[in-house]
Design a protein around this motif. Structure first.
Motif, PDB file in Angstrom:
ATOM      1  N   VAL A 542       0.837  -1.196   0.000  1.00 43.42           N
ATOM      2  CA  VAL A 542       0.000   0.000   0.000  1.00 43.42           C
ATOM      3  C   VAL A 542       0.878   1.255   0.000  1.00 43.42           C
ATOM      4  N   PHE A 543       1.958   1.198   0.768  1.00 46.42           N
ATOM      5  CA  PHE A 543       2.915   2.317   0.763  1.00 46.42           C
ATOM      6  C   PHE A 543       3.382   2.566  -0.664  1.00 46.42           C
ATOM      7  N   GLU A 544       3.715   1.468  -1.322  1.00 42.68           N
ATOM      8  CA  GLU A 544       4.255   1.522  -2.670  1.00 42.68           C
ATOM      9  C   GLU A 544       3.259   2.171  -3.630  1.00 42.68           C
ATOM     10  N   LYS A 545       2.016   1.776  -3.477  1.00 42.75           N
ATOM     11  CA  LYS A 545       0.997   2.211  -4.434  1.00 42.75           C
ATOM     12  C   LYS A 545       0.500   3.636  -4.168  1.00 42.75           C
ATOM     13  N   PHE A 546       0.298   3.969  -2.908  1.00 39.14           N
ATOM     14  CA  PHE A 546      -0.330   5.267  -2.603  1.00 39.14           C
ATOM     15  C   PHE A 546       0.540   6.193  -1.762  1.00 39.14           C
ATOM     16  N   GLY A 547       1.652   5.687  -1.305  1.00 38.74           N
ATOM     17  CA  GLY A 547       2.507   6.518  -0.464  1.00 38.74           C
ATOM     18  C   GLY A 547       2.256   6.273   1.009  1.00 38.74           C
ATOM     19  N   VAL A 548       3.296   6.475   1.802  1.00 36.28           N
ATOM     20  CA  VAL A 548       3.226   6.237   3.238  1.00 36.28           C
ATOM     21  C   VAL A 548       2.240   7.207   3.897  1.00 36.28           C
ATOM     22  N   ASP A 549       2.310   8.464   3.527  1.00 36.50           N
ATOM     23  CA  ASP A 549       1.477   9.462   4.194  1.00 36.50           C
ATOM     24  C   ASP A 549      -0.017   9.201   3.995  1.00 36.50           C
ATOM     25  N   ALA A 550      -0.398   8.834   2.792  1.00 46.64           N
ATOM     26  CA  ALA A 550      -1.805   8.539   2.525  1.00 46.64           C
ATOM     27  C   ALA A 550      -2.248   7.327   3.340  1.00 46.64           C
ATOM     28  N   THR A 551      -1.355   6.336   3.431  1.00 45.20           N
ATOM     29  CA  THR A 551      -1.685   5.143   4.205  1.00 45.20           C
ATOM     30  C   THR A 551      -1.838   5.495   5.678  1.00 45.20           C
ATOM     31  N   ARG A 552      -0.962   6.347   6.162  1.00 49.59           N
ATOM     32  CA  ARG A 552      -1.031   6.757   7.565  1.00 49.59           C
ATOM     33  C   ARG A 552      -2.339   7.476   7.869  1.00 49.59           C
ATOM     34  N   LEU A 553      -2.783   8.345   6.962  1.00 57.44           N
ATOM     35  CA  LEU A 553      -4.047   9.033   7.197  1.00 57.44           C
ATOM     36  C   LEU A 553      -5.196   8.039   7.265  1.00 57.44           C
ATOM     37  N   THR A 554      -5.151   7.069   6.357  1.00 49.75           N
ATOM     38  CA  THR A 554      -6.184   6.044   6.347  1.00 49.75           C
ATOM     39  C   THR A 554      -6.207   5.301   7.680  1.00 49.75           C
ATOM     40  N   LEU A 555      -5.033   4.909   8.131  1.00 47.03           N
ATOM     41  CA  LEU A 555      -4.955   4.121   9.353  1.00 47.03           C
ATOM     42  C   LEU A 555      -5.337   4.948  10.577  1.00 47.03           C
ATOM     43  N   ALA A 556      -4.910   6.208  10.585  1.00 45.20           N
ATOM     44  CA  ALA A 556      -5.266   7.049  11.728  1.00 45.20           C
ATOM     45  C   ALA A 556      -6.790   7.203  11.805  1.00 45.20           C
ATOM     46  N   SER A 557      -7.438   7.208  10.651  1.00 46.91           N
ATOM     47  CA  SER A 557      -8.892   7.355  10.636  1.00 46.91           C
ATOM     48  C   SER A 557      -9.614   6.160  11.240  1.00 46.91           C
ATOM     49  N   VAL A 558      -8.923   5.035  11.313  1.00 53.43           N
ATOM     50  CA  VAL A 558      -9.557   3.836  11.871  1.00 53.43           C
ATOM     51  C   VAL A 558      -9.885   4.057  13.340  1.00 53.43           C
ATOM     52  N   GLY A 559      -8.989   4.744  14.042  1.00 52.28           N
ATOM     53  CA  GLY A 559      -9.259   5.019  15.450  1.00 52.28           C
ATOM     54  C   GLY A 559      -9.448   3.753  16.262  1.00 52.28           C
ATOM     55  N   SER A 560     -10.488   3.725  17.052  1.00 56.87           N
ATOM     56  CA  SER A 560     -10.660   2.599  17.963  1.00 56.87           C
ATOM     57  C   SER A 560     -11.776   1.660  17.540  1.00 56.87           C
ATOM     58  N   THR A 561     -12.301   1.853  16.343  1.00 55.56           N
ATOM     59  CA  THR A 561     -13.345   0.919  15.898  1.00 55.56           C
ATOM     60  C   THR A 561     -12.818   0.026  14.789  1.00 55.56           C
ATOM     61  N   ASP A 562     -13.365  -1.162  14.709  1.00 59.63           N
ATOM     62  CA  ASP A 562     -12.972  -2.079  13.642  1.00 59.63           C
ATOM     63  C   ASP A 562     -13.458  -1.524  12.312  1.00 59.63           C
ATOM     64  N   THR A 563     -12.629  -1.629  11.309  1.00 55.87           N
ATOM     65  CA  THR A 563     -12.955  -1.039  10.015  1.00 55.87           C
ATOM     66  C   THR A 563     -12.541  -1.975   8.888  1.00 55.87           C
ATOM     67  N   ARG A 564     -13.408  -2.085   7.914  1.00 61.64           N
ATOM     68  CA  ARG A 564     -13.055  -2.915   6.755  1.00 61.64           C
ATOM     69  C   ARG A 564     -12.075  -2.153   5.880  1.00 61.64           C
ATOM     70  N   TRP A 565     -11.128  -2.885   5.373  1.00 61.78           N
ATOM     71  CA  TRP A 565     -10.104  -2.266   4.534  1.00 61.78           C
ATOM     72  C   TRP A 565     -10.711  -1.824   3.215  1.00 61.78           C
ATOM     73  N   SER A 566     -10.425  -0.584   2.827  1.00 61.15           N
ATOM     74  CA  SER A 566     -10.928  -0.091   1.571  1.00 61.15           C
ATOM     75  C   SER A 566      -9.829   0.701   0.889  1.00 61.15           C
ATOM     76  N   GLU A 567      -9.408   0.195  -0.263  1.00 57.93           N
ATOM     77  CA  GLU A 567      -8.330   0.856  -0.967  1.00 57.93           C
ATOM     78  C   GLU A 567      -8.764   2.231  -1.443  1.00 57.93           C
ATOM     79  N   ARG A 568     -10.059   2.356  -1.681  1.00 57.42           N
ATOM     80  CA  ARG A 568     -10.607   3.644  -2.130  1.00 57.42           C
ATOM     81  C   ARG A 568     -10.291   4.747  -1.132  1.00 57.42           C
ATOM     82  N   GLN A 569     -10.354   4.359   0.120  1.00 58.84           N
ATOM     83  CA  GLN A 569     -10.087   5.312   1.181  1.00 58.84           C
ATOM     84  C   GLN A 569      -8.662   5.842   1.068  1.00 58.84           C
TER      85      GLN A 569
END
Length: 892
Positions: A542-569
RNA sequence: GCCCGCUUGGCUCAGUGGUAGAGCACUCGCUUCACACGCGAGGGGUCACAAGUUCGAAUCUUGUAGCGGGCACCA
């Protein structure tokens, strides 16, 4: 003019900065020169030396890094300590497998050689994950990297063991334990999975010694009957009351066994009579102790039958023996029936082999006093503070309350060997070293216990062993207790609770104040990602495809709830990164002269500048408040919308006319400097989440970077990492500017709406006539040029002007009216429709408000300001409706 | 068996006792001098169901259903 490419390519930024940050010591707390700086510390949950990065790591590391970078920028003396766990069983298995390929077993090498081999393996293949942690951008202090098998951490393990032993909390005993026949080691209760299993329930008849009749027992494991030493019934069971104390003949073995009474037995289950096998079942073991029954071991550590099971069974696999037992009992007419039955079976968490309960001599840690202290800490001080509190605080407390002794020895070679030695006559000497043991024993004829400690024993000491304990090091004094622990929920018991217990015991203080439990990233079907299912998403890809920073934002958005992985995000955050890049690109293209402006926001400011400062400071306030509460998702949303909507969509557009003017002027320079200043502050706000992009861009800005560093880092080579994290300046929060700007935004949007609905060509210049009350008229007049630019129109503002009949019209909140004259283009019927639709919408809302306001109870009980608010809205709606009516009349 | 969580537009998720939000997807229009990974304008939800508390509930309580998780010594 500075020009950068049109599209952000993360690769370059990701390659450029990390090594430099690390080399310059930005990650280490020593970079902070303020002796009175507050301290922020966090230890990484040590990943297994055998492991490689998965989404769960990336998620936790993102959050830890956000907090660390945020605190560092806020001037804290910040330590995020990295390291790895030696992962006893996993690592030993890994090397054993490697040996197997060479046709060798670990016994061929012997212990010493084998352990050497493991170290060699670690050297060569271990620690892949450390490189991957670097890739994530994690700002951990590598100069303090630790490994649980390091000599100083091993010393801490021995110290802890000796102290607990001396205090009577660690003991050696023969008890029934969970045995994995595959891994050839004992396991703690937490390393055992319970899985539902379809099986059979066998009803066996045990004859009375007296010769007549029999009692029937039910079991899922007939082979264990060979080790039975009693049959138990509930003392209140009328059916069996008189039989208690009688003697049975155990079939096949012809052993005399008693019928005993025990409360454990549930009369309703099966026949209400239970066969008792103390050596092979935890409950039966307990019963055996209560009734002083013999333990007969009929299954060995390889899950094969022992001599004690009789010559016919000795050496036979446990499942083969089961078949044979059933077959023979059937022949004897002692098998009453067999029914299908689903029950829970224990499996080894790691290799999924069915666990064999065996009696064995092991080391245990008594948990009651440790537990009591942890519970008291929670109840009295509310420590640790769990985030989210529900449900984790309760889960943690419940588990502690029901805690049983911890089996801490393991029959492995890789790990911390138990610091206990035996004299020739079997005396136990527990000591910190062989030397110390010799002194105590008065002889050097000592044999060290061959077992090692549970991997989690050393992990339990991690928050202080890594800081130098048992020595009173500066690090220990400075960074313990740590601030927060970020972890997944599946190790709350295995790790979090144990750190809490050992921390309180050895340090007298909790190891961390807060525990933030992250959600789980699931696959797109809502399933847990797992190696065996093969449904995991590799963060590196995912880092490779979208960059580390974009991945980090996605992951930070997960917070404390379970979330389905969505590449669109991730894709949308990649787009956000590109948006930031391009906004900066635009500022840089129009930056000449900006650096000469000393104080961009000095003096009287136009509306849009007051507005963006207000928005920026509110955003800073919001971000600071939310990060204190670990509301990662909310912070990401706040930053995203501030940057994209407020800054890009409005502020840049409103500033364009001035800042892109052809010729240089003080106004142009100031506008440019203001834009760059807001951008620069935004980058700082974004940095904890998007370290690479923000550093890359920040370095390019024509600003005095060293002035922007937090005072604690004065004199450091400038980096956004050490710049001050923006705080809210209340003096710059300007509600009036926000309200006025909102009116402008609404006006522009309504005109654009008219353009779209009337299908006016984008390039076509139109007329816009505005009539408004005095206040709004002043606002619109001041922003007339910008309104004209944003709507591509010639604007005229006149409170008394006659609006031409042939125009598209709109009424705004606050009583402003807009007309777009469309002589010859307008279809009066269509325009009527449009206005009617508008009126209908207003009416609907008005009716709702009216109903609410005519409810006496509402007016009396609701807060006055609420009621006032509704009244004002209703009045506005009424005014607008009247205006619409007039327009409609004019059209008819 | 016990405990807990979730159920909001097509999808992934925020949110909150007082007028339903975002991103993506969708529709329409745009090579508007930072960005088509873009710009502008739209459509779309009785917030799982039922009852209760309240002036007012998607938000609080209870129950029901579906999904998910944790704990547990029923052989």
């Amino acid at each position: 003019m500075i020009e950068i490419p049109k599209t952000y390519d993360p690769t370059e930024a990701e390659q450029n900065h990390y090594a430099r940050w690390e080399e310059r010591g930005y990650f280490a707390p020593e970079i902070n020169k303020d002796p009175s700086a507050p301290v922020f510390s966090i230890v990484i949950p040590p990943p297994n030396v055998t492991g490689s990065l998965h989404m769960g790591h990336a998620l936790q590391h993102t959050m830890m890094d956000v907090l660390t970078r945020y605190k560092r920028m806020s001037g804290f003396r910040t330590l995020w300590l990295p390291g790895m766990d030696h992962a006893g069983i996993s690592t030993q298995l890994m090397v054993t497998r490697q040996l197997k390929k060479e046709g060798l077993s670990r016994h061929d090498l012997g212990r010493e050689k084998f352990v050497e081999r493991v170290w060699q393996w670690k050297q060569e293949y271990g620690g892949q994950i450390l490189k991957q942690i670097r890739r994530e951008g994690a700002s951990v202090d590598w100069s303090r990297e630790r490994f649980t098998m390091d000599e100083d951490l091993s010393r801490a393990v021995r110290e802890a063991f000796v102290r607990l032993y001396d205090d009577g909390l660690i003991y050696r005993g023969n008890r029934i334990v969970n045995w994995c026949p595959n891994d050839q080691t004992v396991l703690s209760d937490l390393e055992v999975l319970r899985e539902p299993q379809k099986g059979k329930l066998y009803y066996l008849r045990y004859p009375f010694k007296s010769g007549s009749g029999s009692i029937t027992v039910a079991t899922t494991r007939p082979e264990t009957m060979l080790g039975d030493t009693a049959v138990a019934v509930n003392p209140t069971d009328e059916r069996y009351k008189e039989l208690v104390g009688q003697t049975l003949i155990l079939p096949l073995m012809n052993r005399e066994i008693p019928i005993v009474a025990d409360d454990f037995v549930e009369s309703e289950f099966g026949t209400g009579a239970v066969k008792v096998t103390p050596a092979h079942d935890p409950n039966d073991y307990e019963m055996g102790v209560r009734h002083n029954l013999e333990q007969i071991t009929v299954i060995d550590q390889f899950a094969r039958m022992t001599e004690a099971a009789g010559a016919e069974f000795a050496g036979m696999d446990r499942y083969k023996a089961r078949e044979l037992v059933v077959e023979k009992l059937e022949e004897l007419g002692l098998l009453e029936k067999v029914v299908d039955y689903e029950f829970a079976i224990s499996k080894c968490e790691r290799c999924k082999t069915v666990i064999e309960p065996l009696t064995s001599t092991q080391w245990f840690c008594r948990m009651d006093s440790l537990r009591d202290r942890a519970l008291a800490k929670l109840r009295v001080d509310g420590t640790p503070r769990f985030g989210p509190q529900v449900p984790y605080e309760k889960v943690y407390a419940d588990w502690l309350e029901n805690l049983r002794d911890w089996t801490i020895s393991r029959q492995l070679w890789w790990g911390h060997q138990i610091p206990a030695w035996y004299t020739a006559d079997g005396k136990i000497i527990v000591a910190r070293s062989f030397e110390e043991a010799k002194l105590t024993a008065g002889t050097d004829e000592l044999t060290q216990d061959p077992d090692v400690l549970d991997t989690w024993f050393s992990s339990a000491l991690w928050p202080f062993s890594t800081l130098g304990w048992p020595d009173e090091t500066d690090d220990l004094k400075t960074f313990y207790p740590t601030t927060v622990l970020v972890t997944a929920r599946d190790i709350i018991f295995l790790w979090v609770s144990r750190m809490m217990m050992t921390g309180l015991r050895f340090m007298g203080q909790e190891p961390f104040a807060d525990v933030y439990v992250t959600g789980t990233v699931l696959d797109k079907h809502g399933q847990r990602m797992s190696k065996t299912k093969g449904n995991g998403v590799d963060p590196l890809e995912v880092f490779e495809k979208f960059g580390v920073d974009a991945t980090r934002l996605t992951l930070a958005s997960v917070g404390s709830t379970d979330t389905r992985w969505s590449e669109r995000q991730v894709e949308s955050y990649r787009n956000f990164a590109n948006k930031i890049w391009n906004a900066t690109r635009f500022c840089l293209m129009n930056s000449d002269g900006a650096e000469s402006v000393a104080d961009p926001f000095a003096g009287d400011l136009p509306l849009h500048d007051r507005w963006i400062l207000s928005r920026l400071n509110k955003t800073a306030r919001d971000v600071n408040e939310k990060l204190a509460q670990y509301e990662f998702h909310g912070v990401v949303q706040t930053l995203y919308h501030f940057f994209w909507d407020d800054f890009c969509d409005w502020y840049i557009e409103l500033s364009k006319a001035t800042m892109t003017a052809e010729t240089d002027s003080p106004e142009r320079r100031t506008a440019r400097a203001r834009l760059i200043s807001v951008l620069e502050q935004s980058l700082r706000l974004l940095h904890p989440f998007m370290p690479y992009l923000t550093e890359e861009l920040w370095q390019k800005l024509p600003v005095d970077h060293s002035q922007l560093l937090h005072p604690a880092y004065a004199g450091a080579e400038p980096t956004i990492m050490l710049a001050s994290f923006p705080q809210c300046d209340d003096a710059l929060v300007d509600e009036r500017a926000e309200a006025e700007m909102q009116a402008v935004i609404d006006l522009v949007s309504r005109v654009r709406n008219i353009r779209a609905e009337m299908s006016i060509k984008p390039g076509e210049q139109i007329q816009v006539m505005i009539a408004a009350n005095a206040d709004l008229q002043t606002v619109f007049t001041a922003s007339a040029d910008q309104i004209a630019r944003l709507t591509r129109s010639d604007v005229s503002i006149d409170g008394n002007a006659e609006m031409p009949r042939a125009s598209a019209r709109a009424v705004l909140t606050g009583g402003a009216e807009v007309a777009v004259p469309l002589e010859g283009l307008i279809d009066f019927g269509q325009e009527r429709e449009r206005l009617l639709k508008e009126k209908e919408k207003l009416q609907k809302e008005g009716e709702k408000l009216d109903a609410q306001l005519s409810n006496q109870e509402f007016v009396e009980r609701a807060p006055a300001e609420k009621v006032e608010g509704l009244r004002a809205r209703l009045a506005d709606i009424a005014q607008r409706t009247t205006a619409l009516d007039q327009m409609l009349e004019a059209l008819s």
